[in-house]
Design a protein around this motif. Sequence first.
Motif, PDB file in Angstrom:
ATOM      1  N   MET A  68       0.835  -1.185   0.000  1.00 39.06           N
ATOM      2  CA  MET A  68       0.000   0.000   0.000  1.00 39.06           C
ATOM      3  C   MET A  68       0.880   1.250   0.000  1.00 39.06           C
ATOM      4  SD  MET A  68      -3.489  -0.248   0.942  1.00 39.06           S
ATOM      5  CE  MET A  68      -4.481  -1.049   2.128  1.00 39.06           C
ATOM      6  N   ALA A  69       0.417   2.240  -0.705  1.00 42.71           N
ATOM      7  CA  ALA A  69       1.147   3.511  -0.769  1.00 42.71           C
ATOM      8  C   ALA A  69       0.714   4.425   0.374  1.00 42.71           C
ATOM      9  CB  ALA A  69       0.861   4.191  -2.107  1.00 42.71           C
ATOM     10  N   LYS A  70       1.597   5.346   0.741  1.00 35.88           N
ATOM     11  CA  LYS A  70       1.279   6.347   1.754  1.00 35.88           C
ATOM     12  C   LYS A  70       1.137   7.701   1.076  1.00 35.88           C
ATOM     13  CE  LYS A  70       3.164   4.190   5.826  1.00 35.88           C
ATOM     14  NZ  LYS A  70       3.918   3.025   5.472  1.00 35.88           N
ATOM     15  N   TYR A  71       0.163   8.487   1.533  1.00 36.84           N
ATOM     16  CA  TYR A  71      -0.127   9.800   0.970  1.00 36.84           C
ATOM     17  C   TYR A  71      -0.128  10.834   2.091  1.00 36.84           C
ATOM     18  CZ  TYR A  71      -1.522   7.075  -3.042  1.00 36.84           C
ATOM     19  OH  TYR A  71      -1.527   6.209  -4.102  1.00 36.84           O
ATOM     20  N   LEU A  72       0.554  11.932   1.853  1.00 37.68           N
ATOM     21  CA  LEU A  72       0.596  13.024   2.815  1.00 37.68           C
ATOM     22  C   LEU A  72      -0.467  14.043   2.433  1.00 37.68           C
ATOM     23  CD1 LEU A  72       2.121  14.233   5.236  1.00 37.68           C
ATOM     24  CD2 LEU A  72       3.538  15.453   3.585  1.00 37.68           C
ATOM     25  N   VAL A  73      -1.343  14.344   3.364  1.00 40.45           N
ATOM     26  CA  VAL A  73      -2.411  15.316   3.161  1.00 40.45           C
ATOM     27  C   VAL A  73      -2.052  16.563   3.965  1.00 40.45           C
ATOM     28  CG1 VAL A  73      -4.861  15.796   3.474  1.00 40.45           C
ATOM     29  CG2 VAL A  73      -4.108  13.477   2.904  1.00 40.45           C
ATOM     30  N   LEU A  74      -1.902  17.696   3.280  1.00 42.87           N
ATOM     31  CA  LEU A  74      -1.567  18.943   3.956  1.00 42.87           C
ATOM     32  C   LEU A  74      -2.839  19.715   4.283  1.00 42.87           C
ATOM     33  CD1 LEU A  74       1.476  20.087   1.797  1.00 42.87           C
ATOM     34  CD2 LEU A  74       1.488  18.812   3.943  1.00 42.87           C
ATOM     35  N   ILE A  75      -2.906  20.229   5.490  1.00 40.40           N
ATOM     36  CA  ILE A  75      -4.038  21.031   5.941  1.00 40.40           C
ATOM     37  C   ILE A  75      -3.525  22.460   6.030  1.00 40.40           C
ATOM     38  CG2 ILE A  75      -5.708  21.401   7.794  1.00 40.40           C
ATOM     39  CD1 ILE A  75      -5.042  18.392   8.569  1.00 40.40           C
ATOM     40  N   ALA A  90      -3.220   3.840   1.524  1.00 41.08           N
ATOM     41  CA  ALA A  90      -4.301   3.345   0.678  1.00 41.08           C
ATOM     42  C   ALA A  90      -3.728   2.706  -0.573  1.00 41.08           C
ATOM     43  CB  ALA A  90      -5.216   4.498   0.286  1.00 41.08           C
ATOM     44  N   ALA A  91      -4.554   1.915  -1.237  1.00 40.07           N
ATOM     45  CA  ALA A  91      -4.116   1.241  -2.472  1.00 40.07           C
ATOM     46  C   ALA A  91      -3.824   2.246  -3.587  1.00 40.07           C
ATOM     47  CB  ALA A  91      -5.194   0.254  -2.926  1.00 40.07           C
ATOM     48  N   ASN A 103     -12.426   7.984   8.256  1.00 37.04           N
ATOM     49  CA  ASN A 103     -11.278   7.470   7.507  1.00 37.04           C
ATOM     50  C   ASN A 103     -10.247   6.793   8.395  1.00 37.04           C
ATOM     51  OD1 ASN A 103     -11.779   8.581   4.642  1.00 37.04           O
ATOM     52  ND2 ASN A 103     -12.194  10.303   5.999  1.00 37.04           N
ATOM     53  N   LYS A 104     -10.659   6.358   9.572  1.00 38.67           N
ATOM     54  CA  LYS A 104      -9.706   5.822  10.549  1.00 38.67           C
ATOM     55  C   LYS A 104      -8.922   4.618  10.043  1.00 38.67           C
ATOM     56  CE  LYS A 104     -13.303   3.277  12.947  1.00 38.67           C
ATOM     57  NZ  LYS A 104     -14.137   3.300  14.133  1.00 38.67           N
ATOM     58  N   ASP A 105      -9.501   3.834   9.143  1.00 41.21           N
ATOM     59  CA  ASP A 105      -8.785   2.658   8.629  1.00 41.21           C
ATOM     60  C   ASP A 105      -7.615   3.045   7.729  1.00 41.21           C
ATOM     61  OD1 ASP A 105     -10.496   1.011  10.015  1.00 41.21           O
ATOM     62  OD2 ASP A 105     -11.805   0.665   8.295  1.00 41.21           O
ATOM     63  N   ALA A 106      -7.668   4.224   7.119  1.00 42.76           N
ATOM     64  CA  ALA A 106      -6.606   4.665   6.212  1.00 42.76           C
ATOM     65  C   ALA A 106      -5.609   5.594   6.888  1.00 42.76           C
ATOM     66  CB  ALA A 106      -7.209   5.378   4.998  1.00 42.76           C
ATOM     67  N   LEU A 107      -5.988   6.183   8.020  1.00 46.12           N
ATOM     68  CA  LEU A 107      -5.098   7.150   8.676  1.00 46.12           C
ATOM     69  C   LEU A 107      -3.966   6.441   9.399  1.00 46.12           C
ATOM     70  CD1 LEU A 107      -7.685   9.682  10.138  1.00 46.12           C
ATOM     71  CD2 LEU A 107      -6.209   9.981   8.157  1.00 46.12           C
ATOM     72  N   VAL A 108      -2.745   6.859   9.099  1.00 51.27           N
ATOM     73  CA  VAL A 108      -1.562   6.306   9.740  1.00 51.27           C
ATOM     74  C   VAL A 108      -1.056   7.260  10.819  1.00 51.27           C
ATOM     75  CG1 VAL A 108       0.812   5.549   9.352  1.00 51.27           C
ATOM     76  CG2 VAL A 108      -0.939   5.059   7.651  1.00 51.27           C
TER      77      VAL A 108
END
Length: 88
Positions: free
Chosen positions: A1-8, A84-85, A35-40
């Motif tokens: 699975m890839a990791k994605y950084l979300v900027l706020i 996420a995938a 989205n708790k299942d995807a949050l690292v």
Amino acid sequence: MAKYLVLIYGDEKLPFSEQEWQDLMAAHMRFSELNKDALVGGEALENTSTATSIRSNGNDDFVVTDAPFAETKEAVGGYGLNEAADRN
């Protein structure tokens, strides 16, 4: 699975009423719960007035400046790390 950084991000100079701040935090909490299942991971960041930038001068030395990396209207106030995938 890839990791994605979300900027706020947002304009930290805009005044928030107490109710607007509570509404914003409630929206973040709802997003996190949905989205708790995807949050690292993720964190809020300090105001840009506390920023320090560290840059290489190209000679194995570093220049430290008490200021944000760049002056912009909007500033990063926090981040989330999702796994996420794909980005969808």
